[in-house]
Design a protein around this motif. Sequence first.
Motif, PDB file in Angstrom:
ATOM      1  N   ASN A 118       0.814  -1.177  -0.210  1.00 41.64           N
ATOM      2  CA  ASN A 118      -0.171  -0.037  -0.179  1.00 41.64           C
ATOM      3  C   ASN A 118       0.940   1.166  -0.202  1.00 41.64           C
ATOM      4  OD1 ASN A 118      -1.655   2.233   1.730  1.00 41.64           O
ATOM      5  ND2 ASN A 118      -3.051   1.062   0.437  1.00 41.64           N
ATOM      6  N   ASN A 119       2.093   1.265   0.702  1.00 47.20           N
ATOM      7  CA  ASN A 119       2.675   2.193   0.869  1.00 47.20           C
ATOM      8  C   ASN A 119       3.864   2.478  -0.436  1.00 47.20           C
ATOM      9  OD1 ASN A 119       1.796   2.863   3.503  1.00 47.20           O
ATOM     10  ND2 ASN A 119       3.581   1.944   4.436  1.00 47.20           N
ATOM     11  N   ARG A 120       4.074   1.421  -0.923  1.00 51.44           N
ATOM     12  CA  ARG A 120       4.835   1.729  -2.368  1.00 51.44           C
ATOM     13  C   ARG A 120       4.214   1.194  -3.532  1.00 51.44           C
ATOM     14  NH1 ARG A 120      10.463   2.886  -1.515  1.00 51.44           N
ATOM     15  NH2 ARG A 120      10.848   3.743   0.425  1.00 51.44           N
ATOM     16  N   GLN A 121       3.183   1.182  -3.729  1.00 46.69           N
ATOM     17  CA  GLN A 121       2.230   0.629  -4.584  1.00 46.69           C
ATOM     18  C   GLN A 121       2.900   0.767  -6.031  1.00 46.69           C
ATOM     19  OE1 GLN A 121      -1.767   1.895  -4.650  1.00 46.69           O
ATOM     20  NE2 GLN A 121      -2.137   0.764  -3.028  1.00 46.69           N
ATOM     21  N   PRO A 122       3.607   2.242  -6.424  1.00 45.74           N
ATOM     22  CA  PRO A 122       4.104   2.476  -7.571  1.00 45.74           C
ATOM     23  C   PRO A 122       5.406   1.499  -7.949  1.00 45.74           C
ATOM     24  CG  PRO A 122       3.854   4.370  -6.752  1.00 45.74           C
ATOM     25  CD  PRO A 122       3.667   3.579  -5.673  1.00 45.74           C
ATOM     26  N   LEU A 123       6.064   0.975  -6.767  1.00 46.99           N
ATOM     27  CA  LEU A 123       7.337   0.072  -7.026  1.00 46.99           C
ATOM     28  C   LEU A 123       6.891  -1.255  -7.068  1.00 46.99           C
ATOM     29  CD1 LEU A 123       9.540   2.297  -4.817  1.00 46.99           C
ATOM     30  CD2 LEU A 123       9.463   2.390  -7.124  1.00 46.99           C
ATOM     31  N   ILE A 124       5.712  -1.735  -6.605  1.00 43.56           N
ATOM     32  CA  ILE A 124       5.520  -3.330  -6.830  1.00 43.56           C
ATOM     33  C   ILE A 124       4.698  -3.589  -8.229  1.00 43.56           C
ATOM     34  CG2 ILE A 124       4.324  -5.010  -5.604  1.00 43.56           C
ATOM     35  CD1 ILE A 124       6.166  -3.114  -3.697  1.00 43.56           C
ATOM     36  N   ARG A 125       5.636  -4.728  -8.793  1.00 42.40           N
ATOM     37  CA  ARG A 125       5.018  -5.292  -9.986  1.00 42.40           C
ATOM     38  C   ARG A 125       3.688  -6.324  -9.739  1.00 42.40           C
ATOM     39  NH1 ARG A 125       7.687  -4.593 -14.649  1.00 42.40           N
ATOM     40  NH2 ARG A 125       9.747  -3.504 -14.354  1.00 42.40           N
ATOM     41  N   SER A 126       4.097  -7.091  -8.638  1.00 43.47           N
ATOM     42  CA  SER A 126       3.029  -8.039  -8.492  1.00 43.47           C
ATOM     43  C   SER A 126       3.304  -8.611  -6.891  1.00 43.47           C
ATOM     44  CB  SER A 126       3.020  -9.180  -9.325  1.00 43.47           C
ATOM     45  OG  SER A 126       4.097  -9.966  -9.363  1.00 43.47           O
ATOM     46  N   ALA A 127       2.440  -9.238  -6.426  1.00 47.68           N
ATOM     47  CA  ALA A 127       2.656  -9.899  -4.896  1.00 47.68           C
ATOM     48  C   ALA A 127       1.992 -11.438  -5.136  1.00 47.68           C
ATOM     49  CB  ALA A 127       1.802  -9.079  -3.877  1.00 47.68           C
ATOM     50  N   ALA A 128       2.933 -12.451  -4.602  1.00 46.67           N
ATOM     51  CA  ALA A 128       2.150 -13.685  -4.458  1.00 46.67           C
ATOM     52  C   ALA A 128       2.519 -13.982  -2.934  1.00 46.67           C
ATOM     53  CB  ALA A 128       3.436 -14.587  -5.254  1.00 46.67           C
ATOM     54  N   LEU A 129       1.233 -14.347  -2.533  1.00 46.29           N
ATOM     55  CA  LEU A 129       1.004 -14.425  -1.027  1.00 46.29           C
ATOM     56  C   LEU A 129       0.411 -16.058  -0.875  1.00 46.29           C
ATOM     57  CD1 LEU A 129      -1.148 -11.291  -0.653  1.00 46.29           C
ATOM     58  CD2 LEU A 129       1.243 -11.705  -0.595  1.00 46.29           C
ATOM     59  N   PHE A 130       1.213 -16.407   0.194  1.00 45.60           N
ATOM     60  CA  PHE A 130       0.384 -18.202   0.250  1.00 45.60           C
ATOM     61  C   PHE A 130       0.338 -18.318   1.925  1.00 45.60           C
ATOM     62  CE2 PHE A 130       4.832 -18.940   0.821  1.00 45.60           C
ATOM     63  CZ  PHE A 130       5.228 -20.029   1.683  1.00 45.60           C
ATOM     64  N   ASN A 131      -0.974 -18.876   2.255  1.00 46.18           N
ATOM     65  CA  ASN A 131      -1.261 -19.385   3.526  1.00 46.18           C
ATOM     66  C   ASN A 131      -1.544 -17.830   4.251  1.00 46.18           C
ATOM     67  OD1 ASN A 131      -1.672 -22.056   2.805  1.00 46.18           O
ATOM     68  ND2 ASN A 131       0.374 -22.342   3.807  1.00 46.18           N
ATOM     69  N   PRO A 132      -2.195 -17.004   3.557  1.00 50.91           N
ATOM     70  CA  PRO A 132      -1.986 -15.609   4.160  1.00 50.91           C
ATOM     71  C   PRO A 132      -2.830 -15.452   5.498  1.00 50.91           C
ATOM     72  CG  PRO A 132      -3.482 -15.503   2.293  1.00 50.91           C
ATOM     73  CD  PRO A 132      -3.119 -16.900   2.231  1.00 50.91           C
ATOM     74  N   CYS A 133      -2.523 -14.420   6.283  1.00 48.69           N
ATOM     75  CA  CYS A 133      -3.311 -13.812   7.458  1.00 48.69           C
ATOM     76  C   CYS A 133      -3.521 -12.221   6.933  1.00 48.69           C
ATOM     77  CB  CYS A 133      -2.569 -13.663   8.571  1.00 48.69           C
ATOM     78  SG  CYS A 133      -3.458 -12.951   9.902  1.00 48.69           S
ATOM     79  N   PHE A 134      -4.693 -12.007   6.546  1.00 51.26           N
ATOM     80  CA  PHE A 134      -5.203 -10.890   6.073  1.00 51.26           C
ATOM     81  C   PHE A 134      -5.675  -9.959   7.323  1.00 51.26           C
ATOM     82  CE2 PHE A 134      -5.473 -12.853   2.049  1.00 51.26           C
ATOM     83  CZ  PHE A 134      -4.770 -12.173   1.289  1.00 51.26           C
ATOM     84  N   ASP A 135      -6.187 -10.572   8.217  1.00 53.04           N
ATOM     85  CA  ASP A 135      -7.130  -9.607   9.213  1.00 53.04           C
ATOM     86  C   ASP A 135      -6.604 -10.209  10.828  1.00 53.04           C
ATOM     87  OD1 ASP A 135      -8.931  -8.362  10.793  1.00 53.04           O
ATOM     88  OD2 ASP A 135     -10.537  -9.173   9.795  1.00 53.04           O
ATOM     89  N   VAL A 136      -5.811  -9.412  11.501  1.00 50.66           N
ATOM     90  CA  VAL A 136      -5.612  -9.833  12.887  1.00 50.66           C
ATOM     91  C   VAL A 136      -6.627  -9.626  13.743  1.00 50.66           C
ATOM     92  CG1 VAL A 136      -4.694  -7.534  13.216  1.00 50.66           C
ATOM     93  CG2 VAL A 136      -3.451  -9.537  14.269  1.00 50.66           C
ATOM     94  N   LYS A 137      -7.417  -8.804  13.528  1.00 52.48           N
ATOM     95  CA  LYS A 137      -8.530  -8.550  14.124  1.00 52.48           C
ATOM     96  C   LYS A 137      -9.407  -9.765  14.293  1.00 52.48           C
ATOM     97  CE  LYS A 137     -10.984  -5.131  13.315  1.00 52.48           C
ATOM     98  NZ  LYS A 137     -11.921  -4.039  12.626  1.00 52.48           N
ATOM     99  N   SER A 138      -9.942 -10.573  13.093  1.00 50.11           N
ATOM    100  CA  SER A 138     -10.701 -11.462  13.301  1.00 50.11           C
ATOM    101  C   SER A 138      -9.847 -12.877  13.710  1.00 50.11           C
ATOM    102  CB  SER A 138     -11.171 -12.126  11.862  1.00 50.11           C
ATOM    103  OG  SER A 138     -10.130 -12.334  11.110  1.00 50.11           O
ATOM    104  N   LEU A 139      -8.444 -12.801  13.656  1.00 55.68           N
ATOM    105  CA  LEU A 139      -7.738 -13.847  14.298  1.00 55.68           C
ATOM    106  C   LEU A 139      -7.680 -13.861  15.798  1.00 55.68           C
ATOM    107  CD1 LEU A 139      -5.698 -16.058  13.964  1.00 55.68           C
ATOM    108  CD2 LEU A 139      -3.783 -14.346  13.953  1.00 55.68           C
ATOM    109  N   VAL A 140      -7.539 -12.623  16.419  1.00 54.16           N
ATOM    110  CA  VAL A 140      -7.773 -12.520  17.840  1.00 54.16           C
ATOM    111  C   VAL A 140      -9.019 -12.837  18.461  1.00 54.16           C
ATOM    112  CG1 VAL A 140      -7.660 -10.920  19.671  1.00 54.16           C
ATOM    113  CG2 VAL A 140      -6.017 -10.885  17.869  1.00 54.16           C
ATOM    114  N   HIS A 141     -10.095 -12.637  17.884  1.00 57.70           N
ATOM    115  CA  HIS A 141     -11.505 -12.904  18.299  1.00 57.70           C
ATOM    116  C   HIS A 141     -11.793 -14.647  17.941  1.00 57.70           C
ATOM    117  CE1 HIS A 141     -12.517  -8.768  18.974  1.00 57.70           C
ATOM    118  NE2 HIS A 141     -12.712  -8.282  17.771  1.00 57.70           N
ATOM    119  N   GLN A 142     -11.255 -15.113  17.020  1.00 59.29           N
ATOM    120  CA  GLN A 142     -11.231 -16.310  16.586  1.00 59.29           C
ATOM    121  C   GLN A 142     -10.532 -17.308  17.723  1.00 59.29           C
ATOM    122  OE1 GLN A 142     -10.037 -17.665  12.507  1.00 59.29           O
ATOM    123  NE2 GLN A 142      -8.597 -19.331  13.929  1.00 59.29           N
ATOM    124  N   GLU A 143      -9.327 -16.697  18.360  1.00 59.67           N
ATOM    125  CA  GLU A 143      -8.763 -17.188  19.155  1.00 59.67           C
ATOM    126  C   GLU A 143      -8.981 -17.362  20.614  1.00 59.67           C
ATOM    127  OE1 GLU A 143      -6.788 -19.882  18.576  1.00 59.67           O
ATOM    128  OE2 GLU A 143      -6.863 -19.363  16.332  1.00 59.67           O
TER     129      GLU A 143
END
Length: 240
Positions: A118-143
Amino acid sequence: MCIRKRAYQLDGEWTIVLVPERPNGFGIFIIGGLTHFVDDNTSFWLQNHTRQGMIADFLDAGYTVYTSNLYGRHWGSPKAVKLTERIYNLVHKQEILNPRIHVVAEGMGVLAANAFLNNRQPLIRSAALFNPCFDVKSLVHQEQLNRLFYKRLVKEMARAYEIQSEEVISKIEEKEMITSTCPIKVWHHSLKSPYSLEQIRVYERVQREIGYPIELALLSDSYRSLGKKMVRFFQEHEKL
């Protein structure tokens, strides 16, 4: 094949840079997950068989690869995100690389990676994410039902965010899922990921709503050829 390995230290945290035999001019910034570490000589991604194979695929394709310790279990803290930007600046001063890079992030590392994207969008060609954690809020509530893991998680987050444990819940309630405008592909292993597919589906919907849909691949066997699949994805986004 790697022909040169360099180690740099910023704010006490090690970064390792691997240069391939035949560089193609592009860099891959790896941001690891919960078990990730980097010291002055090695890293989790160089010791783990699966990740080592992925790095070999990246180097064989000509990519310069770099990764950092990022304070260990940082949980996407502002301090860790700031360090990602400093690492990028350092590596690209020292190495001859195209300024526009690819990012590979795993698990918890995706929290810092998404902020970096998000901070460096013009410098990023692409992103490969695996087994990602996108939302720390939902993780805490889940645990919260798993008291042992929940207490450890809160302690780790308090340490990462440099706050008191009692402040963690209110702090994470402020955090929103970070979106990105760069091309993103997500690989999720239904059996090996500690993070839910539901999180990914929410992220997928949010990205679609802002007009930047992601690609999603669901894995049910091993991580066989995952590095090569990522390389093919990267190459799709290298046209000048």
